[in-house]
Design an enzyme around this catalytic site. Structure first.
Site, short mmCIF file in Angstrom:
data_model
loop_
_atom_site.label_atom_id
_atom_site.label_comp_id
_atom_site.label_asym_id
_atom_site.label_seq_id
_atom_site.Cartn_x
_atom_site.Cartn_y
_atom_site.Cartn_z
CG ASN A 9 -2.42 -6.36 -7.60
OD1 ASN A 9 -3.60 -6.43 -7.39
ND2 ASN A 9 -1.54 -7.69 -7.46
CD1 TRP A 10 -7.08 -1.63 -6.96
CD2 TRP A 10 -9.70 -1.57 -7.47
NE1 TRP A 10 -7.82 -0.11 -7.25
CE2 TRP A 10 -8.85 -0.54 -7.45
CE3 TRP A 10 -10.53 -2.20 -7.48
CZ2 TRP A 10 -9.94 0.54 -7.91
CZ3 TRP A 10 -11.38 -2.06 -7.48
CH2 TRP A 10 -11.49 0.05 -8.22
CE LYS A 11 -0.84 -6.69 -4.01
NZ LYS A 11 0.55 -6.34 -3.06
CG HIS A 94 0.96 -10.96 -8.13
ND1 HIS A 94 1.48 -11.22 -6.43
CD2 HIS A 94 1.19 -9.64 -8.32
CE1 HIS A 94 1.90 -9.99 -5.55
NE2 HIS A 94 1.74 -8.94 -6.19
CD GLU A 96 0.28 -9.91 -3.13
OE1 GLU A 96 -0.20 -10.30 -3.36
OE2 GLU A 96 1.24 -9.02 -2.28
CD GLU A 166 3.93 -6.30 -8.91
OE1 GLU A 166 3.97 -5.95 -8.93
OE2 GLU A 166 3.92 -7.77 -8.76
N GLY A 172 3.98 -4.00 -0.53
CA GLY A 172 3.93 -4.05 0.55
C GLY A 172 5.31 -3.19 1.41
CB SER A 212 7.04 0.03 -2.32
OG SER A 212 6.39 -0.48 -1.38
N GLY A 233 0.15 -1.75 -5.97
CA GLY A 233 -0.74 -1.88 -4.98
C GLY A 233 -1.13 -1.09 -3.91
N GLY A 234 -1.01 -0.87 -2.87
CA GLY A 234 -1.00 -0.13 -1.70
C GLY A 234 -1.16 1.38 -3.01
P1 13P Z 1 3.17 -2.75 -3.51
O1 13P Z 1 2.74 -1.13 -4.63
O2 13P Z 1 1.65 -2.27 -2.42
O3 13P Z 1 4.17 -2.78 -3.09
O4 13P Z 1 1.96 -4.20 -4.30
C1 13P Z 1 3.14 -4.01 -5.10
C2 13P Z 1 2.30 -5.32 -6.03
O5 13P Z 1 2.51 -6.29 -5.83
C3 13P Z 1 1.31 -5.46 -7.53
O6 13P Z 1 1.12 -5.80 -8.07
#
Ligand code: 13P
Length: 248
Positions: A9-11, A94, A96, A166, A172, A212, A233-234
């Site tokens: 997930n590149w956000k 999600h 966020e 999640e 993050g 993470s 994500g990251g």
């Molecule tokens: P991280 O892997 O950066 O913690 O993010 C997780 C996430 O929100 C994937 O959708």
């Protein structure tokens, strides 16, 4: 057997050029995997990524969509628009989006219905805040989110949904739920699905862990019996990391 699914997930990251270079770099290195490999990118990158991923086993997903087909919804994108350019998956609900963009359990349910009706694979997210975890509400929160997300989804369609558990406090932050804790919650989500549908349906639904996940912990997480994948994500932003995640 549930097919593992590793999704980036590149956000709100990457230019078109960066995204295209990423797919070109990884495509030869994830070609032999049996893992469903997915990159969920910002809208502006999607068409270019679908193009460059053609003929590979890499699928391209969106990070959100609207539940209506069309209309006066400034700034929104429909399922048909995603389908038209070859997108196959869409992240729904999600944390966020719940936190910053007023996503609710009700809109998550509407979007899940729409994605399924249009032949997109919804990745439905659930998870608790740190406060909720400390108050021992993790399971109640996840149950409420999942029961609502699956409201009026048929037993035939339910296995087409991917769930991503999640925990918000792990996103993050570098803090990962222990693989055992993540598996416990995911096993519980499977029990919820048994209650909503049946053992057979529950056994079919794929449930990812997110929060993470990185090359150093992916194998341990994927070794857990009830965890079928990761939403990352990251660590999905670096091609070399993503390749390691897919080849866990
Ligand atoms: P991280 O892997 O950066 O913690 O993010 C997780 C996430 O929100 C994937 O959708």
């Amino acid at each position: 057997m549930r097919k593992p699914i590793i999704a980036g997930n590149w956000k709100m990251h990457k230019s078109i050029a960066d995204g295209v270079a990423f797919i070109n770099e990884i495509k030869g290195q994830v070609a032999d995997t049996d893992v469903e490999t997915l990159v969920c990118a910002p809208y502006t990158l999607l068409a270019s990524l679908v193009e460059v991923a053609k003929g590979t086993n890499i699928k391209i997903g969106a990070q959100n969509m609207h539940f209506e087909d069309k209309g006066a919804f400034t700034g929104e994108v429909s399922a048909d628009m995603l389908k038209e350019i070859g997108v196959t998956h869409v992240i729904i609900g999600h944390s966020e989006r719940r936190q910053f963009f007023a996503e609710t359990d009700e809109t998550v349910n509407k979007k899940t219905h729409k994605a399924l009706a249009k032949g997109l694979t919804p990745i439905v997210c659930c998870g608790e805040t740190l406060e909720q975890r400390e108050a021992d509400e993790t399971k109640t929160v996840c149950k409420t989110q999942i029961v609502k997300a699956f409201e009026n989804i048929s037993a035939e369609d339910a296995p087409k949904v991917v769930i991503a558990y999640e925990p918000i406090w792990a996103i993050g932050t570098g803090k990962t739920a222990s693989s055992q804790d993540a598996n416990d919650v995911i096993a519980y989500i499977r029990e919820v699905l048994v209650g909503l549908y049946s053992d057979a349906v529950s056994e079919e639904v794929r449930i990812q862990y997110g929060g993470s996940v990185k090359p150093s912990n992916v194998e341990e997480i994927m070794n857990e019996a009830d965890i079928d994948g990761a939403l990352v994500g990251g660590a999905s932003l670096e091609a070399s990391d993503f390749v390691q995640l897919v080849n866990f």
